[in-house]
Design a protein around this motif. Structure first.
Motif, PDB file in Angstrom:
ATOM      1  N   ALA A   1      -9.688 -28.961   1.585  1.00 53.86           N
ATOM      2  CA  ALA A   1      -9.755 -28.026   0.452  1.00 53.86           C
ATOM      3  C   ALA A   1      -9.761 -28.770  -0.883  1.00 53.86           C
ATOM      4  O   ALA A   1      -9.341 -29.928  -0.961  1.00 53.86           O
ATOM      5  N   PRO A   2     -10.219 -28.093  -1.948  1.00 56.84           N
ATOM      6  CA  PRO A   2     -10.048 -28.622  -3.299  1.00 56.84           C
ATOM      7  C   PRO A   2      -8.550 -28.578  -3.637  1.00 56.84           C
ATOM      8  O   PRO A   2      -7.735 -28.163  -2.814  1.00 56.84           O
ATOM      9  N   PRO A   3      -8.145 -28.964  -4.856  1.00 57.08           N
ATOM     10  CA  PRO A   3      -6.716 -28.927  -5.205  1.00 57.08           C
ATOM     11  C   PRO A   3      -6.115 -27.533  -4.993  1.00 57.08           C
ATOM     12  O   PRO A   3      -6.685 -26.532  -5.418  1.00 57.08           O
ATOM     13  N   LEU A   4      -4.965 -27.470  -4.323  1.00 56.12           N
ATOM     14  CA  LEU A   4      -4.293 -26.186  -4.063  1.00 56.12           C
ATOM     15  C   LEU A   4      -3.216 -25.975  -5.124  1.00 56.12           C
ATOM     16  O   LEU A   4      -2.019 -26.113  -4.870  1.00 56.12           O
ATOM     17  N   THR A   5      -3.665 -25.647  -6.336  1.00 58.09           N
ATOM     18  CA  THR A   5      -2.757 -25.497  -7.469  1.00 58.09           C
ATOM     19  C   THR A   5      -2.384 -24.028  -7.687  1.00 58.09           C
ATOM     20  O   THR A   5      -3.015 -23.125  -7.138  1.00 58.09           O
ATOM     21  N   VAL A   6      -1.365 -23.811  -8.514  1.00 58.98           N
ATOM     22  CA  VAL A   6      -0.930 -22.450  -8.842  1.00 58.98           C
ATOM     23  C   VAL A   6      -2.055 -21.691  -9.531  1.00 58.98           C
ATOM     24  O   VAL A   6      -2.258 -20.498  -9.294  1.00 58.98           O
ATOM     25  N   ARG A   7      -2.820 -22.375 -10.372  1.00 59.70           N
ATOM     26  CA  ARG A   7      -3.920 -21.732 -11.102  1.00 59.70           C
ATOM     27  C   ARG A   7      -5.024 -21.263 -10.163  1.00 59.70           C
ATOM     28  O   ARG A   7      -5.740 -20.321 -10.462  1.00 59.70           O
ATOM     29  N   GLN A   8      -5.184 -21.956  -9.023  1.00 60.79           N
ATOM     30  CA  GLN A   8      -6.253 -21.607  -8.076  1.00 60.79           C
ATOM     31  C   GLN A   8      -5.647 -20.985  -6.818  1.00 60.79           C
ATOM     32  O   GLN A   8      -5.828 -21.474  -5.702  1.00 60.79           O
ATOM     33  N   LYS A   9      -4.897 -19.896  -7.031  1.00 59.58           N
ATOM     34  CA  LYS A   9      -4.156 -19.273  -5.939  1.00 59.58           C
ATOM     35  C   LYS A   9      -5.062 -18.788  -4.821  1.00 59.58           C
ATOM     36  O   LYS A   9      -4.666 -18.734  -3.655  1.00 59.58           O
ATOM     37  N   GLN A  10      -6.303 -18.406  -5.144  1.00 61.15           N
ATOM     38  CA  GLN A  10      -7.195 -17.888  -4.120  1.00 61.15           C
ATOM     39  C   GLN A  10      -7.469 -18.941  -3.041  1.00 61.15           C
ATOM     40  O   GLN A  10      -7.665 -18.610  -1.869  1.00 61.15           O
ATOM     41  N   ARG A  11      -7.486 -20.230  -3.427  1.00 64.25           N
ATOM     42  CA  ARG A  11      -7.685 -21.294  -2.445  1.00 64.25           C
ATOM     43  C   ARG A  11      -6.504 -21.330  -1.476  1.00 64.25           C
ATOM     44  O   ARG A  11      -6.685 -21.411  -0.258  1.00 64.25           O
ATOM     45  N   SER A  12      -5.297 -21.290  -2.036  1.00 62.31           N
ATOM     46  CA  SER A  12      -4.085 -21.352  -1.210  1.00 62.31           C
ATOM     47  C   SER A  12      -4.008 -20.167  -0.254  1.00 62.31           C
ATOM     48  O   SER A  12      -3.568 -20.312   0.893  1.00 62.31           O
ATOM     49  N   LYS A  13      -4.442 -18.980  -0.709  1.00 60.47           N
ATOM     50  CA  LYS A  13      -4.403 -17.791   0.149  1.00 60.47           C
ATOM     51  C   LYS A  13      -5.296 -17.962   1.379  1.00 60.47           C
ATOM     52  O   LYS A  13      -4.954 -17.515   2.473  1.00 60.47           O
ATOM     53  N   ARG A  14      -6.434 -18.610   1.189  1.00 59.50           N
ATOM     54  CA  ARG A  14      -7.358 -18.829   2.309  1.00 59.50           C
ATOM     55  C   ARG A  14      -6.716 -19.781   3.331  1.00 59.50           C
ATOM     56  O   ARG A  14      -6.791 -19.559   4.536  1.00 59.50           O
TER      57      ARG A  14
END
Length: 364
Positions: free
Chosen positions: A190-203
């Motif tokens: 994955a790309p960076p799993l940051t707080v700003r990019q929460k949609q990535r973390s959800k996946r």
């Protein structure tokens, strides 16, 4: 020297409420459930400060350009190009022009464009991703004056119209497919799993939950790019390189994964090239999955297994919501502006192609 114009910020400070509350009260949006006391506070403060609503300039009969503004975090991923395609097709049909703000995931750029909206005064604004958390208040205030639609992650709570995406559901679909094929040792890139990019973390979270349910959470390797990558302007191959470079790292660290998942198709393409370079067959040795069902995933030589979540349709629907709001804003009901909040969601679909197969043991 002329007298300083009273703003909604001045009224908010005087009334002891938020700026977005002032905006909605002054625009007669009482059905948002404000108390009588709050309404009176705002109206009294506005009267005492001598607030006068800003009038739009323009000569009578002058033709105003029908303009929509689209906020986009980058234009290097085909996902956003597909969204723009859906928006532009519908906008063109309705005689609207499009102005694209490429924020490059830069907070200063996003803030600058948001400030410009008060001068540009488009007829509608579409965010192709979640607004940054520090600007949610500003976006909601804008929505009190201009129709705003966000193509967002379903788990984000925002008081605006939205075309939603349950990213955790996408992750679960990917995991279930691999589990059904017997892949017990897998990696997720994955790309960076940051707080700003929460949609990535959800996946990623959705993917992990399915493996946890199967009792195999400890067999999943998560490899995410470093946070500083999001600080640079994205190049056309940025996400491809994430997939390629992290797969090379992964192959140096382990030799027993039977499947690798890319958070999106672009990352999956990088994964496949790194595997090819390592003389590993896809899917004979390692299965690969992506997400978004972009154009290149369908190519015969690629034939990537991926997730379809109807991106072009989402762009079209975001534009349709703007059109509906423009029409409803033009009418009144009992002297109160009608308020409606739209939420649209498509059910994602697994697209099985040639890059996934039943797991084979790779341990020597």
């Amino acid at each position: 020297m002329g007298r300083k114009r009273v703003t909604t910020t001045d009224i908010a400070e005087a009334a002891g409420v938020s700026q977005s509350t002032v905006s909605m009260v002054l625009n007669k949006k009482y059905n948002v459930s404000f108390s009588k006391e709050t309404v009176e506070k705002v109206e009294t403060a506005a009267a005492e400060l001598g607030y006068a609503p800003q009038k739009r300039k323009g000569k009578k009969g002058a033709r105003k350009e029908k303009l929509l503004v689209v906020f986009c975090p980058n234009l290097t991923n085909p996902y956003y190009v597909m969204l723009l395609q859906g928006i532009e097709l519908r906008a063109k049909e309705q005689g609207f022009g499009l102005f694209v703000c490429n924020t490059q995931r830069d907070l200063k750029m996003e803030e600058r464009y948001l400030k410009m909206m008060w001068q540009i005064r488009p007829l509608g604004i579409i965010y192709t991703c979640n607004p940054s958390h520090c600007f949610l208040g500003r976006v909601e205030e804008l929505a009190g004056h201009i129709p705003v639609v966000v193509v967002n992650n379903q788990n984000e709570k925002q008081n605006v119209d939205a075309v939603e995406l349950d990213n955790s559901k996408l992750g679960r679909l990917m995991a279930r497919h691999l589990l059904e094929l017997g892949h017990h040792r897998v990696a997720y890139i994955a790309p960076p799993l940051t707080v700003r990019q929460k949609q990535r973390s959800k996946r990623v979270e959705g993917f992990l939950k399915e493996y946890e349910k199967a009792g195999m959470r400890e067999h999943v390797i998560i490899k995410a790019a470093k946070e500083e990558i999001d600080l640079y302007v994205a190049h056309i191959d940025s996400e491809y390189k994430i997939g390629y470079e992290l797969t090379k790292e992964l192959l140096e660290e382990t030799d027993d994964v039977t499947a690798i998942v890319g958070l999106n198709d672009m990352i999956a393409f990088g994964i496949m090239d790194a595997l090819h370079e390592a003389k590993l067959r896809v899917p004979g040795d390692v299965s690969v999955m992506g997400c978004d069902n972009t154009l290149f995933a369908k190519l015969h030589k690629v034939s990537l297994t991926t997730i379809e979540h109807f991106v072009v349709f989402k762009g079209r629907d975001a534009c349709d919501i703007i059109m509906k709001k423009i029409v409803s804003d033009a009418g009144k009901y009992s002297d109160i502006e009608p308020i409606s909040t739209y939420h649209v969601e498509y059910e994602p679909k697994l697209i099985v192609r040639g890059t996934t197969a039943y797991a084979k043991s790779r341990k020597k």
